[in-house]
Write an enzyme that holds these catalytic residues in place. Structure first.
Site, PDB file in Angstrom:
ATOM      1  N   CYS A  74      48.654  81.778  28.376  1.00 39.56           N
ATOM      2  CA  CYS A  74      49.157  80.712  28.287  1.00 39.56           C
ATOM      3  C   CYS A  74      50.659  79.661  29.298  1.00 39.56           C
ATOM      4  O   CYS A  74      51.404  80.313  29.643  1.00 39.56           O
ATOM      5  CB  CYS A  74      50.703  81.046  26.687  1.00 39.56           C
ATOM      6  SG  CYS A  74      51.490  79.036  26.207  1.00 39.56           S
ATOM      7  N   TYR A 118      44.562  69.041  24.459  1.00 38.46           N
ATOM      8  CA  TYR A 118      45.156  70.258  24.464  1.00 38.46           C
ATOM      9  C   TYR A 118      44.709  70.759  22.912  1.00 38.46           C
ATOM     10  O   TYR A 118      44.320  71.878  23.370  1.00 38.46           O
ATOM     11  CB  TYR A 118      47.058  70.987  24.245  1.00 38.46           C
ATOM     12  CG  TYR A 118      47.381  71.668  24.201  1.00 38.46           C
ATOM     13  CD1 TYR A 118      47.264  73.396  24.662  1.00 38.46           C
ATOM     14  CD2 TYR A 118      47.494  72.319  22.591  1.00 38.46           C
ATOM     15  CE1 TYR A 118      47.617  74.133  24.248  1.00 38.46           C
ATOM     16  CE2 TYR A 118      48.229  73.515  22.145  1.00 38.46           C
ATOM     17  CZ  TYR A 118      48.015  74.721  23.259  1.00 38.46           C
ATOM     18  OH  TYR A 118      48.317  75.392  23.001  1.00 38.46           O
ATOM     19  N   GLU A 124      43.572  76.872  30.870  1.00 40.60           N
ATOM     20  CA  GLU A 124      45.092  76.699  31.369  1.00 40.60           C
ATOM     21  C   GLU A 124      45.589  77.438  32.452  1.00 40.60           C
ATOM     22  O   GLU A 124      45.406  78.446  32.430  1.00 40.60           O
ATOM     23  CB  GLU A 124      45.753  77.511  29.538  1.00 40.60           C
ATOM     24  CG  GLU A 124      45.313  76.270  28.342  1.00 40.60           C
ATOM     25  CD  GLU A 124      46.662  77.100  27.351  1.00 40.60           C
ATOM     26  OE1 GLU A 124      47.808  76.551  27.737  1.00 40.60           O
ATOM     27  OE2 GLU A 124      46.683  76.486  26.311  1.00 40.60           O
ATOM     28  N   ASP A 166      46.682  86.667  22.804  1.00 39.08           N
ATOM     29  CA  ASP A 166      46.284  85.312  23.207  1.00 39.08           C
ATOM     30  C   ASP A 166      44.600  85.353  23.124  1.00 39.08           C
ATOM     31  O   ASP A 166      44.241  85.621  24.925  1.00 39.08           O
ATOM     32  CB  ASP A 166      47.027  84.404  24.162  1.00 39.08           C
ATOM     33  CG  ASP A 166      48.674  84.107  23.839  1.00 39.08           C
ATOM     34  OD1 ASP A 166      48.506  83.495  22.509  1.00 39.08           O
ATOM     35  OD2 ASP A 166      49.257  83.494  24.487  1.00 39.08           O
ATOM     36  N   TYR A 205      42.546  81.284  28.022  1.00 40.90           N
ATOM     37  CA  TYR A 205      43.579  82.108  28.949  1.00 40.90           C
ATOM     38  C   TYR A 205      42.550  82.996  29.769  1.00 40.90           C
ATOM     39  O   TYR A 205      43.665  84.351  30.026  1.00 40.90           O
ATOM     40  CB  TYR A 205      43.951  83.110  27.528  1.00 40.90           C
ATOM     41  CG  TYR A 205      44.931  82.043  26.473  1.00 40.90           C
ATOM     42  CD1 TYR A 205      46.017  81.898  26.820  1.00 40.90           C
ATOM     43  CD2 TYR A 205      44.071  82.318  25.338  1.00 40.90           C
ATOM     44  CE1 TYR A 205      46.425  80.683  25.369  1.00 40.90           C
ATOM     45  CE2 TYR A 205      44.580  81.291  24.003  1.00 40.90           C
ATOM     46  CZ  TYR A 205      45.816  80.908  24.506  1.00 40.90           C
ATOM     47  OH  TYR A 205      45.920  79.431  23.641  1.00 40.90           O
ATOM     48  N   CYS A 214      56.485  82.670  24.993  1.00 37.75           N
ATOM     49  CA  CYS A 214      55.880  82.751  25.899  1.00 37.75           C
ATOM     50  C   CYS A 214      55.288  84.275  26.374  1.00 37.75           C
ATOM     51  O   CYS A 214      56.062  84.983  25.381  1.00 37.75           O
ATOM     52  CB  CYS A 214      57.099  83.421  27.145  1.00 37.75           C
ATOM     53  SG  CYS A 214      56.756  83.606  28.838  1.00 37.75           S
ATOM     54  N   CYS A 252      51.391  94.691  43.538  1.00 40.12           N
ATOM     55  CA  CYS A 252      50.276  94.421  45.054  1.00 40.12           C
ATOM     56  C   CYS A 252      50.867  94.622  45.598  1.00 40.12           C
ATOM     57  O   CYS A 252      51.868  94.072  46.421  1.00 40.12           O
ATOM     58  CB  CYS A 252      50.559  92.923  44.464  1.00 40.12           C
ATOM     59  SG  CYS A 252      48.787  92.508  45.268  1.00 40.12           S
TER      60      CYS A 252
END
Length: 218
Positions: free
Chosen positions: A54, A86, A98, A133, A138, A201, A210
């Protein structure tokens, strides 16, 4: 089950929604820092487009980077439909993701360090979803400007995939492709969580570090 399958399968170009010839109305300036969303950007600023779920929470993650980010904007990329809304993207019939456009200064925030933030901020092994989601919009993606960005992105992806495998995660599904048309999202989506601090969120990472770009703080 049929509707679920349609949400997680990319449409063919021939089956995509037709869209429209004119761009959607969007904001002129960033709600938080006031910089122009569409430029012109200062000399030396580069852009990269990133998909990590998102785009509300994803965009906030990058505008909150302490140094090196000039401006962020949300939009749609990686699909077929010109100037999609959207609602159209959410149908899964445009092929778009997105995404967040990040305009950054590589002298302050090198691309590999920016991509470390990208990979650590979501789970890049989930295919056409992030957490709860679900849908093609996504998916994890890096949309590059030029062969050097692609080279760096593939190197960071490879390094992070190895780190994830060591922790028994599945294969990384992040797509790395040249950026095609980028469409700015509607004005109300730009910097949404600054305007609506209690808004949704879904951003969340794996907790695996990483091993690339670690010399620049996130």
């Amino acid at each position: 089950m049929f509707l679920f399958r349609k949400k997680v399968e990319m449409p063919n170009a021939a089956d995509a929604l037709p869209g429209r010839p004119t761009p959607l109305h969007t904001a002129e300036r960033h709600f938080v820092n006031g910089n122009p969303l569409k430029g012109p950007y200062p000399e030396g600023i580069e852009t990269v487009v990133l998909g990590l779920g998102c785009f509300w929470g994803a965009e906030r993650r990058f505008w909150q980077v302490p140094e090196g980010v000039f401006v962020t904007a949300v939009g749609y990329a990686g699909g077929y439909t010109p100037n999609p809304t959207y609602e159209e993207v959410c149908t899964g019939r445009t092929g778009h993701n997105e995404v967040v456009l990040v305009a950054f200064d590589p002298a302050v925030l090198p691309l590999d360090a920016l991509l470390r933030i990208f990979f650590e901020s979501h789970n890049p092994t989930q295919g056409m979803r992030q957490g709860n989601d679900v849908g093609t919009q996504y998916r994890s993606g890096i949309y590059t400007n030029g062969p050097e960005q692609a080279r760096i992105a593939k190197g960071v992806r490879s390094a992070y995939a190895e780190a994830l495998r060591a922790r028994r995660y599945a294969d990384v599904t992040t797509e790395i492709v040249p950026l095609g048309p980028f469409y700015f999202a509607e004005e109300y989506h730009q910097q949404y969580l600054a305007k609506n601090p209690g808004g949704y969120c879904g951003l969340g990472g794996t907790g695996v570090s990483c091993p690339v770009g670690v010399d620049v703080p996130a």
